[in-house]
Motif scaffolding. Structure first.
Motif, short mmCIF file in Angstrom:
data_model
loop_
_atom_site.label_atom_id
_atom_site.label_comp_id
_atom_site.label_asym_id
_atom_site.label_seq_id
_atom_site.Cartn_x
_atom_site.Cartn_y
_atom_site.Cartn_z
N UNK A 1 -4.07 -4.03 7.80
CA UNK A 1 -3.27 -4.39 7.38
C UNK A 1 -1.69 -4.76 6.68
N UNK A 2 -1.24 -6.40 6.69
CA UNK A 2 0.56 -6.30 7.49
C UNK A 2 1.39 -5.83 6.81
N UNK A 3 2.51 -5.11 7.98
CA UNK A 3 3.08 -4.78 7.27
C UNK A 3 4.71 -5.23 7.93
N UNK A 4 5.69 -5.07 6.93
CA UNK A 4 6.70 -5.77 6.82
C UNK A 4 8.24 -4.82 7.28
N UNK A 110 -0.26 -4.77 -3.41
CA UNK A 110 -1.22 -5.36 -3.51
C UNK A 110 -0.62 -7.06 -4.67
N UNK A 111 -1.67 -8.19 -3.91
CA UNK A 111 -1.49 -9.57 -4.99
C UNK A 111 -3.40 -9.17 -5.34
N UNK A 112 -3.09 -10.72 -5.57
CA UNK A 112 -4.54 -11.33 -5.96
C UNK A 112 -5.09 -11.98 -4.70
N UNK A 113 -4.82 -11.69 -3.73
CA UNK A 113 -5.45 -12.06 -2.30
C UNK A 113 -5.39 -11.16 -1.63
N UNK A 114 -4.36 -10.60 -1.19
CA UNK A 114 -4.03 -8.92 -0.46
C UNK A 114 -3.49 -8.17 -0.69
#
Length: 322
Positions: A1-4, A110-114
């Motif tokens: 999971x990408x973190x920003x 949460x998005x519809x892609x990721x």
């Protein structure tokens, strides 16, 4: 999971400005936009001309050169697109945020892609997605639209334009000049005072000469397949009608804000809670930017006076991280 360090929801001019500022501050960031770059501007009418001059639409002191003092839609699309691409901003397009949960000082997005994790979120989603509905029978007919794109579509048709703001007046004039038989339905006493100063005399002259028929103090009561029923000071009227442009304004996505936990004022303005010194909402780490800060007062914030939100927000995020 990408973190920003920060995720920016909305890839309009102010969302892009926030991305530029995050990059300058050395923050890891992602812009998430549910449509194309500057989605709301892309959906503006093809021939739209801004009220503001080009320098007032600039972000991050990047020059905006236009043919006229007040640029048009296609010039703005080119300007903001080049900013995104030339600065290699991290932006995900055609991706919609569906859920945000905060726990242990971070946000799970949460998005519809990721799925992503971020220490901070900036909501810069504008107000153009949800129209102010008329709430009358027949509003869901295929001939009714709350968005206007191209006057050619309405040539040689009986068109009713509902509204008295810039969008309604621009549509009425453009469609009339492409051969539409235009009726303008206005709830108030006159054409809106906020209509662009070079356009307002034009529409008044067209009304006075009879080229466009205006009904003042009028309310739409029902929309039928070939007719429009309105109430006027002189009594009810039935207009022959092929298409309806209900350009009665738009509103922010209040449901999304409430799901995030942002407090809204209880009056009709529905102003979201935030600290003007930092633009941070009542939720720690969740910031607001752009027109969404004005709630239902969608005329309060626009590009030229809300572009300052970007440095204010990123300075606050950077300061807290130090």
């Amino acid at each position: 999971m990408q973190k920003f360090d920060v995720i920016i929801v909305g890839g309009g001019p102010i969302g892009i400005a926030c991305g530029l500022e995050a990059k300058k501050q050395g923050l890891s960031f992602l812009i998430i936009e549910k449509g194309p770059i500057v989605n709301s501007l892309f959906n503006y009418p093809i021939n739209m001309q801004f009220f503001s001059s080009s320098e007032k639409l600039e972000i991050d002191d990047i020059p905006f050169i236009s043919k006229e003092a007040k640029p048009k839609r296609n010039e703005a699309l080119e300007y903001y697109r080049r900013i995104v691409t030339s600065n290699q901003l991290n932006i995900h397009l055609f991706e919609k945020v569906t859920k945000v949960v905060k726990s242990d000082g971070s946000f799970s997005i949460t998005t519809d892609k990721n799925q992503y994790v971020s220490k901070n979120i900036v909501v810069a989603t504008g107000f153009y997605d949800i129209p102010n509905n008329l709430g009358v029978p027949g509003e869901d007919l295929p001939k009714v639209s709350h968005y206007y794109k191209d006057p050619h579509f309405y040539a040689s048709q009986k068109l009713a334009v509902i509204g008295a703001s810039n969008s309604a007046i621009d549509a009425a004039l453009e469609c009339y000049r492409k051969g539409a038989d235009v009726s303008l339905i206005i709830r108030g006493l006159e054409v809106g005072q906020r209509v662009k100063y070079w356009v307002r005399p034009d529409i008044i002259n067209r009304i006075e000469e009879g080229s466009i028929k205006a009904y003042y103090n009028a309310q739409v009561k029902e929309i039928k397949p070939t007719q429009l029923l309105i109430d006027t000071p002189d009594g009810p009227l039935t207009l022959e009608n092929d298409f309806v442009l209900a350009l009665t304004g738009y509103m922010p996505n209040f449901e999304f804000l409430e799901k995030l936990g942002i407090q809204l004022s209880l009056d009709e303005k529905r102003l979201p809670s935030y600290d003007p010194k930092t633009m941070e909402s009542n939720i720690e780490g969740l910031y607001l930017a752009g027109v969404i800060c004005g709630g239902m007062e969608t005329h309060k914030w626009f590009i030229e006076n809300s572009r300052i939100h970007a440095p204010i927000i990123m300075k606050s995020i950077k300061t807290k991280a130090e």
